[in-house]
Design a protein around this motif. Structure first.
Motif, PDB file in Angstrom:
ATOM      1  N   UNK A  27      11.376  -8.797   6.311  1.00 58.07           N
ATOM      2  CA  UNK A  27      11.214  -9.356   4.976  1.00 58.07           C
ATOM      3  C   UNK A  27      11.339  -8.231   3.952  1.00 58.07           C
ATOM      4  N   UNK A  28      12.224  -8.411   2.975  1.00 61.40           N
ATOM      5  CA  UNK A  28      12.485  -7.370   1.990  1.00 61.40           C
ATOM      6  C   UNK A  28      12.314  -7.919   0.581  1.00 61.40           C
ATOM      7  N   UNK A  29      11.503  -7.215  -0.211  1.00 62.56           N
ATOM      8  CA  UNK A  29      11.431  -7.485  -1.646  1.00 62.56           C
ATOM      9  C   UNK A  29      11.356  -6.145  -2.372  1.00 62.56           C
ATOM     10  N   UNK A  30      11.000  -6.161  -3.652  1.00 62.74           N
ATOM     11  CA  UNK A  30      10.939  -4.919  -4.426  1.00 62.74           C
ATOM     12  C   UNK A  30       9.508  -4.619  -4.864  1.00 62.74           C
ATOM     13  N   UNK A  31       9.127  -3.344  -4.760  1.00 61.61           N
ATOM     14  CA  UNK A  31       7.839  -2.866  -5.253  1.00 61.61           C
ATOM     15  C   UNK A  31       8.115  -1.723  -6.220  1.00 61.61           C
ATOM     16  N   UNK A  61      -3.689  -5.914   3.793  1.00 62.61           N
ATOM     17  CA  UNK A  61      -3.675  -4.454   3.683  1.00 62.61           C
ATOM     18  C   UNK A  61      -2.285  -3.928   3.350  1.00 62.61           C
ATOM     19  N   UNK A  62      -1.266  -4.751   3.563  1.00 54.74           N
ATOM     20  CA  UNK A  62       0.114  -4.397   3.250  1.00 54.74           C
ATOM     21  C   UNK A  62       0.357  -4.664   1.762  1.00 54.74           C
ATOM     22  N   UNK A  63       0.625  -3.640   0.965  1.00 57.18           N
ATOM     23  CA  UNK A  63       0.769  -3.859  -0.485  1.00 57.18           C
ATOM     24  C   UNK A  63       1.962  -4.713  -0.869  1.00 57.18           C
ATOM     25  N   UNK A  64       2.829  -5.013   0.072  1.00 55.00           N
ATOM     26  CA  UNK A  64       4.014  -5.811  -0.256  1.00 55.00           C
ATOM     27  C   UNK A  64       3.639  -7.145  -0.883  1.00 55.00           C
ATOM     28  N   UNK A  65       2.576  -7.776  -0.396  1.00 58.07           N
ATOM     29  CA  UNK A  65       2.248  -9.119  -0.876  1.00 58.07           C
ATOM     30  C   UNK A  65       1.848  -9.132  -2.355  1.00 58.07           C
ATOM     31  N   UNK A  66       1.385  -7.988  -2.870  1.00 57.63           N
ATOM     32  CA  UNK A  66       0.993  -7.923  -4.277  1.00 57.63           C
ATOM     33  C   UNK A  66       2.201  -8.051  -5.206  1.00 57.63           C
TER      34      UNK A  66
END
Length: 212
Positions: A27-31, A61-66
């Motif tokens: 799963x790839x998005x942008x942070x 705990x994975x900051x990706x979801x933020x």
């Protein structure tokens, strides 16, 4: 993803089957403007309206979801078998290459509520425990153990585009018998899987269902 026309697979039924059988995706998005990727199960499912979706979850705990913004586009990658192909297996001189199967899905992400998350977790566990000698069921786990669910975020991805690359030595049909023979004689299981895919590609239905 760049896909030469003769490597595209637009047979929706076949691509769906591939996703189901190779559901451990990326799963790839942008942070903060930087691509971020997580390797997780991404299960093909349907929403209440019967539309195809992907369902998954990640740890809080994975900051990706933020950075999961409702209806923002994300990319999901599914990798299949792959294998080096030596040009020594060709009838004529040519450079070596690599055969592979890969699917990219673009879609819009929506965070699940707790009820939908639990339903998707039940489906996930039941799918992979089906062939276990002593299958685990979330129904039989204690409340204490199930509290761990509080530590994950569930999501659904509305599928907008599917790109499927099946690079199986198209255009070198005269070399297929030798390539398949060599791949089958190798120890690598991925080579065997590519050989099987090359065999199946000869019998593809020309009346393909195209995903739009």
């Amino acid at each position: 993803m760049y896909i030469p026309q003769h490597y595209k697979n637009e047979n929706l039924k076949e691509v769906k089957e591939f996703i189901i059988n190779n559901s451990f995706g990326i799963l790839i998005n942008h942070m903060n403007g930087k691509p971020w990727a997580t390797h997780i199960p991404l299960e093909l499912d349907k929403d209440a309206n019967g539309k195809d979706i992907l369902v998954g979850h990640i740890a809080k705990a994975n900051p990706q979801w933020k950075y999961f913004v409702e209806n923002n586009e994300v990319l999901c990658i599914f990798n299949g078998p792959h294998s080096y192909v030596s040009s020594s297996w060709y009838l004529e001189e040519e450079v070596p290459t690599w055969n592979y199967i890969a699917v990219h899905i673009y879609g819009l992400l929506k965070i699940q509520d707790e009820k939908a998350l639990m339903a998707s977790l039940h489906k996930l566990v039941d799918k992979y425990e089906r062939k276990s000698e002593n299958p685990v069921s979330l129904n039989n786990l204690s409340k204490k153990t199930l509290r761990q669910v509080k530590g994950v975020i569930g999501f659904e991805i509305e599928i907008k585009e599917i790109q499927a690359a099946y690079k199986l030595s198209q255009g070198r049909e005269q070399d297929h018998p030798k390539i398949i023979e060599k791949l089958e004689n190798r120890d690598a299981s991925s080579g065997h899987a590519i050989a099987e895919a090359m065999k199946k590609s000869k019998f593809k239905n020309l009346n393909e269902e195209v995903y739009r």
